[in-house]
Enzyme design. Structure first.
Site, PDB file in Angstrom:
ATOM      1  N   GLU A 138      -7.379  -2.497  27.407  1.00  0.00           N
ATOM      2  CA  GLU A 138      -8.250  -1.317  27.472  1.00  0.00           C
ATOM      3  C   GLU A 138      -7.616  -0.173  26.681  1.00  0.00           C
ATOM      4  O   GLU A 138      -6.391  -0.056  26.609  1.00  0.00           O
ATOM      5  CB  GLU A 138      -8.486  -0.930  28.927  1.00  0.00           C
ATOM      6  CG  GLU A 138      -9.379  -1.943  29.611  1.00  0.00           C
ATOM      7  CD  GLU A 138      -9.589  -1.678  31.082  1.00  0.00           C
ATOM      8  OE1 GLU A 138      -9.595  -0.506  31.493  1.00  0.00           O
ATOM      9  OE2 GLU A 138      -9.741  -2.657  31.833  1.00  0.00           O
TER      10      GLU A 138
ATOM     11  N   CYS B 175      -5.660  -6.222  35.904  1.00  0.00           N
ATOM     12  CA  CYS B 175      -5.316  -7.640  35.710  1.00  0.00           C
ATOM     13  C   CYS B 175      -3.872  -8.052  35.950  1.00  0.00           C
ATOM     14  O   CYS B 175      -3.644  -9.131  36.478  1.00  0.00           O
ATOM     15  CB  CYS B 175      -5.755  -8.071  34.323  1.00  0.00           C
ATOM     16  SG  CYS B 175      -7.545  -7.994  34.161  1.00  0.00           S
TER      17      CYS B 175
ATOM     18  N   ARG C 278       6.058   9.106  32.370  1.00  0.00           N
ATOM     19  CA  ARG C 278       5.713   8.330  31.162  1.00  0.00           C
ATOM     20  C   ARG C 278       6.650   8.637  29.994  1.00  0.00           C
ATOM     21  O   ARG C 278       6.437   8.116  28.901  1.00  0.00           O
ATOM     22  CB  ARG C 278       4.275   8.641  30.755  1.00  0.00           C
ATOM     23  CG  ARG C 278       3.237   8.177  31.769  1.00  0.00           C
ATOM     24  CD  ARG C 278       3.157   6.666  31.798  1.00  0.00           C
ATOM     25  NE  ARG C 278       2.108   6.185  32.686  1.00  0.00           N
ATOM     26  CZ  ARG C 278       1.689   4.929  32.693  1.00  0.00           C
ATOM     27  NH1 ARG C 278       2.215   4.050  31.895  1.00  0.00           N
ATOM     28  NH2 ARG C 278       0.755   4.557  33.534  1.00  0.00           N
TER      29      ARG C 278
HETATM   30  P1  NAD Z   1     -15.698  -5.792  35.615  1.00  0.00           P
HETATM   31  O1  NAD Z   1     -15.638  -5.736  37.086  1.00  0.00           O
HETATM   32  O2  NAD Z   1     -15.601  -4.552  34.804  1.00  0.00           O
HETATM   33  O3  NAD Z   1     -17.051  -6.521  35.162  1.00  0.00           O
HETATM   34  C1  NAD Z   1     -17.556  -7.676  35.765  1.00  0.00           C
HETATM   35  C2  NAD Z   1     -19.068  -7.531  35.876  1.00  0.00           C
HETATM   36  O4  NAD Z   1     -19.611  -8.772  36.325  1.00  0.00           O
HETATM   37  C3  NAD Z   1     -19.522  -6.467  36.874  1.00  0.00           C
HETATM   38  O5  NAD Z   1     -20.299  -5.479  36.220  1.00  0.00           O
HETATM   39  C4  NAD Z   1     -20.337  -7.260  37.917  1.00  0.00           C
HETATM   40  O6  NAD Z   1     -21.465  -6.542  38.399  1.00  0.00           O
HETATM   41  C5  NAD Z   1     -20.768  -8.469  37.102  1.00  0.00           C
HETATM   42  N1  NAD Z   1     -21.157  -9.618  37.918  1.00  0.00           N
HETATM   43  C6  NAD Z   1     -20.495 -10.157  38.977  1.00  0.00           C
HETATM   44  N2  NAD Z   1     -21.194 -11.215  39.452  1.00  0.00           N
HETATM   45  C7  NAD Z   1     -22.295 -11.346  38.673  1.00  0.00           C
HETATM   46  C8  NAD Z   1     -23.413 -12.251  38.667  1.00  0.00           C
HETATM   47  N3  NAD Z   1     -23.497 -13.239  39.546  1.00  0.00           N
HETATM   48  N4  NAD Z   1     -24.372 -12.078  37.731  1.00  0.00           N
HETATM   49  C9  NAD Z   1     -24.297 -11.069  36.835  1.00  0.00           C
HETATM   50  N5  NAD Z   1     -23.278 -10.188  36.791  1.00  0.00           N
HETATM   51  C10 NAD Z   1     -22.289 -10.328  37.695  1.00  0.00           C
HETATM   52  O7  NAD Z   1     -14.553  -6.821  35.173  1.00  0.00           O
HETATM   53  P2  NAD Z   1     -13.803  -6.891  33.762  1.00  0.00           P
HETATM   54  O8  NAD Z   1     -12.685  -5.921  33.736  1.00  0.00           O
HETATM   55  O9  NAD Z   1     -14.813  -6.897  32.670  1.00  0.00           O
HETATM   56  O10 NAD Z   1     -13.135  -8.329  33.882  1.00  0.00           O
HETATM   57  C11 NAD Z   1     -13.905  -9.506  33.826  1.00  0.00           C
HETATM   58  C12 NAD Z   1     -12.975 -10.688  33.667  1.00  0.00           C
HETATM   59  O11 NAD Z   1     -12.235 -10.558  32.441  1.00  0.00           O
HETATM   60  C13 NAD Z   1     -11.906 -10.794  34.761  1.00  0.00           C
HETATM   61  O12 NAD Z   1     -11.666 -12.169  35.014  1.00  0.00           O
HETATM   62  C14 NAD Z   1     -10.671 -10.183  34.133  1.00  0.00           C
HETATM   63  O13 NAD Z   1      -9.484 -10.727  34.663  1.00  0.00           O
HETATM   64  C15 NAD Z   1     -10.824 -10.594  32.687  1.00  0.00           C
HETATM   65  N6  NAD Z   1     -10.174  -9.702  31.704  1.00  0.00           N
HETATM   66  C16 NAD Z   1     -10.277  -8.342  31.841  1.00  0.00           C
HETATM   67  C17 NAD Z   1      -9.707  -7.507  30.882  1.00  0.00           C
HETATM   68  C18 NAD Z   1      -9.793  -6.004  30.995  1.00  0.00           C
HETATM   69  O14 NAD Z   1      -9.195  -5.320  30.156  1.00  0.00           O
HETATM   70  N7  NAD Z   1     -10.511  -5.432  31.946  1.00  0.00           N
HETATM   71  C19 NAD Z   1      -9.071  -8.067  29.772  1.00  0.00           C
HETATM   72  C20 NAD Z   1      -9.006  -9.454  29.658  1.00  0.00           C
HETATM   73  C21 NAD Z   1      -9.567 -10.263  30.632  1.00  0.00           C
HETATM   74  C1  UGA Z   2      -3.394  -6.128  29.579  1.00  0.00           C
HETATM   75  C2  UGA Z   2      -2.934  -6.985  28.392  1.00  0.00           C
HETATM   76  O1  UGA Z   2      -2.180  -6.170  27.490  1.00  0.00           O
HETATM   77  C3  UGA Z   2      -4.113  -7.605  27.666  1.00  0.00           C
HETATM   78  O2  UGA Z   2      -3.661  -8.471  26.631  1.00  0.00           O
HETATM   79  C4  UGA Z   2      -4.971  -8.389  28.672  1.00  0.00           C
HETATM   80  O3  UGA Z   2      -6.116  -8.920  28.025  1.00  0.00           O
HETATM   81  C5  UGA Z   2      -5.390  -7.466  29.798  1.00  0.00           C
HETATM   82  O4  UGA Z   2      -4.214  -6.908  30.441  1.00  0.00           O
HETATM   83  C6  UGA Z   2      -6.149  -8.171  30.889  1.00  0.00           C
HETATM   84  O5  UGA Z   2      -6.056  -9.371  31.033  1.00  0.00           O
HETATM   85  O6  UGA Z   2      -6.796  -7.417  31.603  1.00  0.00           O
HETATM   86  P1  UGA Z   2      -4.378  -3.682  29.874  1.00  0.00           P
HETATM   87  O7  UGA Z   2      -4.042  -3.907  31.302  1.00  0.00           O
HETATM   88  O8  UGA Z   2      -5.727  -3.215  29.527  1.00  0.00           O
HETATM   89  O9  UGA Z   2      -4.138  -5.044  29.044  1.00  0.00           O
HETATM   90  O10 UGA Z   2      -3.345  -2.625  29.244  1.00  0.00           O
HETATM   91  P2  UGA Z   2      -1.802  -2.731  28.778  1.00  0.00           P
HETATM   92  O11 UGA Z   2      -1.664  -2.015  27.499  1.00  0.00           O
HETATM   93  O12 UGA Z   2      -1.298  -4.111  28.806  1.00  0.00           O
HETATM   94  O13 UGA Z   2      -1.063  -1.878  29.892  1.00  0.00           O
HETATM   95  C7  UGA Z   2      -0.935  -2.346  31.223  1.00  0.00           C
HETATM   96  C8  UGA Z   2      -0.084  -1.381  32.031  1.00  0.00           C
HETATM   97  O14 UGA Z   2       1.288  -1.449  31.633  1.00  0.00           O
HETATM   98  C9  UGA Z   2      -0.495   0.083  31.870  1.00  0.00           C
HETATM   99  O15 UGA Z   2      -0.413   0.733  33.110  1.00  0.00           O
HETATM  100  C10 UGA Z   2       0.532   0.629  30.898  1.00  0.00           C
HETATM  101  O16 UGA Z   2       0.707   2.008  31.000  1.00  0.00           O
HETATM  102  C11 UGA Z   2       1.769  -0.144  31.336  1.00  0.00           C
HETATM  103  N1  UGA Z   2       2.805  -0.260  30.269  1.00  0.00           N
HETATM  104  C12 UGA Z   2       2.552  -0.952  29.143  1.00  0.00           C
HETATM  105  C13 UGA Z   2       4.057   0.310  30.474  1.00  0.00           C
HETATM  106  O17 UGA Z   2       4.304   0.932  31.514  1.00  0.00           O
HETATM  107  N2  UGA Z   2       4.997   0.177  29.503  1.00  0.00           N
HETATM  108  C14 UGA Z   2       4.785  -0.501  28.332  1.00  0.00           C
HETATM  109  O18 UGA Z   2       5.695  -0.585  27.498  1.00  0.00           O
HETATM  110  C15 UGA Z   2       3.512  -1.076  28.162  1.00  0.00           C
END
Ligand code: NAD
Ligand code: UGA
Length: 458
Positions: free
Chosen positions: A161, A272, A429
């Site tokens: 993110e 995550c 930070r």
């Molecule tokens: P999120 O909670 O932001 O979004 C998930 C969405 O799915 C919600 O809006 C929810 O309403 C919807 N949903 C749930 N059940 C549903 C259904 N039956 N039909 C239709 N919609 C439905 O979650 P996210 O952060 O986007 O994460 C999704 C997945 O991706 C997770 O497994 C997470 O681990 C993975 N992931 C997240 C990130 C990240 O940066 N947030 C990065 C990599 C992987």
């Molecule tokens: C992390 C991974 O970087 C992604 O590759 C992965 O897809 C994602 O999780 C996921 O599966 O959700 P994200 O959590 O969005 O991404 O952000 P990061 O940049 O990884 O930071 C995670 C946390 O670690 C933050 O709170 C950040 O401030 C902290 N961080 C990161 C530190 O404290 N020190 C660092 O050097 C780096």
């Protein structure tokens, strides 16, 4: 034209599909969600998530070949390829509670796909899932009375993110796992063809299903482990007079170690890292690998320790009490450039300081609404203030909890003058100029550095 559907319009589904649609104008991309408000926001000028560059990508493709809808069933029927990116939180009940992934949303979606399909489809695991989930999905999807065939492909998402669009535009790699059967490999190739529209083929790697599923959990565990490692070193720095920024620089220049993810902090957050490591720990325990499980669990314990160490440090530095003292928390998001507050260390610090009966004022440029919602009942004890100058006014201390660039460029002279004295600043930070703050008059405490104070030792 291929009809691509994504189920789940969250932090992953929305941005990833917007980027796919922008690079594949020949395909129709629809994103569906059961959350009506979220879909409405995706259709409006006020997108449901703050992510740099997202507005432009969405605006470019929306209405052309990118659509958002709540009509999940109809869109399933029309789709050729279905990405599933629903949430997979930690299970809060029953077996594996607090550790295992809660797969109810995934399973419901799989059943919904079967019920609404009249043609064969490729189903793509985009959500982060325990290794061998595809096996269960295969059973649910392929034992259907209509005799339809579904191919399951794993394509975990690695975007972070705050840099999601850049990560999607130029990823280090795209990972696609599939079965070794002719139809499994055909399905893998169909997903490769989508990404190949803008990503060089050498960055698109294909593996078996289980390697793909496990690589996602392992990647997050490795990243979090680096943060916990440098945070462990930061505690030792504070005791010995070493400076963690210098140590991090010195070790990061070793090309075998590398510089990324070595920024000491108040701890890692985000939806995550914690959940995926807990899931990894659960899997290891399930397979009887107790030592492996406890090795990874330590990464989370160190993170919790770092957050609470930060709070203890605040309390002890402020003469062992913060009760009734106004404390300005700078940052609610779990990292800069996102409005996401899920598992944010800022909120953990906020809760702990509320327990100490501090008066908390929280400021953040984009995350105050999410912070209010995530804090639940505790929110009524917190003052939410978008202006950092107003937040700091009359405060005994400032704690920097999110690395927003905005916080480095504030007029700390003016802020100091408006605060109660002695004025404290705790930089969770390490983003501020500590010597300058000390010269202004602040008592400065940073992560992994000797404190710079004006309080004489007794
Ligand atoms: P999120 O909670 O932001 O979004 C998930 C969405 O799915 C919600 O809006 C929810 O309403 C919807 N949903 C749930 N059940 C549903 C259904 N039956 N039909 C239709 N919609 C439905 O979650 P996210 O952060 O986007 O994460 C999704 C997945 O991706 C997770 O497994 C997470 O681990 C993975 N992931 C997240 C990130 C990240 O940066 N947030 C990065 C990599 C992987
Ligand atoms: C992390 C991974 O970087 C992604 O590759 C992965 O897809 C994602 O999780 C996921 O599966 O959700 P994200 O959590 O969005 O991404 O952000 P990061 O940049 O990884 O930071 C995670 C946390 O670690 C933050 O709170 C950040 O401030 C902290 N961080 C990161 C530190 O404290 N020190 C660092 O050097 C780096």
């Amino acid at each position: 034209m291929t009809n691509i559907l994504c189920i789940g319009a969250g932090y992953v589904g929305g941005p990833t599909m917007a980027v796919i649609a922008s690079h594949c104008p020949q395909h129709r991309v629809v994103v569906v969600d059961i959350n009506e408000a979220r879909i409405q926001a995706w259709q409006s000028d006020q997108l449901p998530i703050y992510e740099p560059g997202l507005d432009e990508v969405v605006r470019g493709a929306r209405g052309r070949n990118l659509f958002f809808s709540t009509d999940v069933n109809r869109q399933i029927a029309e789709a050729d390829i279905i990405f599933v990116s629903v949430n997979t939180p930690t299970k809060s009940f029953g077996q594996g509670a607090g550790r295992a992934a809660d797969l109810q949303y995934w399973e419901k979606t799989a059943r919904q796909i079967v019920e609404n399909s009249t043609s064969p489809k490729i189903v793509v695991e985009k959500s982060t899932l325990p290794v061998r989930t595809a096996e269960a999905m295969e059973h649910i999807l392929n034992y259907n009375s209509a005799g339809l065939h579904f191919d399951i492909v794993s394509n975990p998402e690695f975007l972070a993110e705050g840099t999601a669009i850049q990560d999607m535009q130029q990823p280090d790699r795209v990972l696609i796992g599939g079965k070794d059967s002719p139809s499994g490999q055909k399905a893998v190739q169909a997903i490769v063809d989508i990404y190949a529209q803008w990503i060089p083929l050498e960055r698109i790697i294909t593996t078996n299903l289980w390697s793909s599923e496990l690589s996602k959990l392992a990647a997050n565990a490795f990243l979090a482990q680096r943060v916990s490692s440098i945070n462990a070193i930061s505690a030792l720095c504070e005791k010995t007079g070493a400076d963690v920024t210098e140590v991090s620089h010195a070790i990061g220049l070793d090309s075998r170690i590398g510089r990324s993810f070595l920024r000491a902090s108040v701890g890692f957050g985000g939806s995550c890292f914690r959940k995926d490591i807990l899931n990894l720990v659960y899997l290891c325990e399930y397979y009887g690998l107790g030592e492996v499980a406890s090795y990874w669990e330590q990464v989370i314990k160190m993170n919790e320790h770092q957050q609470m160490r930060f709070v203890s440090n605040m309390v002890s530095s402020m003469f062992n009490t913060v009760a009734g003292k106004r404390i300005a928390l700078f940052g609610a998001a779990f990292k800069a450039n996102t409005s996401d507050t899920r598992e944010s260390p800022a909120l953990a610090v906020c809760r702990a300081l509320l327990e100490e009966r501090a008066e908390i004022v929280l400021t953040d440029p984009h995350a105050l609404d999410n912070a209010r919602a995530d804090l639940g009942g505790a929110a009524q004890l917190v003052c939410f203030e978008p202006d950092p100058y107003a937040a700091a006014k009359g405060a005994h201390a400032i704690a920097i909890l999110t690395d927003w660039a905005q916080f480095t460029n504030l007029d700390y002279d003016a802020i100091y003058k408006s605060m109660a004295k002695p004025a404290f600043i705790f930089d969770g930070r390490n983003i501020l100029d500590h010597k300058k703050l000390h010269a202004i008059g602040f008592n400065v405490y940073a992560i992994g550095k000797p404190p710079l104070t004006h309080i004489p030792a007794i």
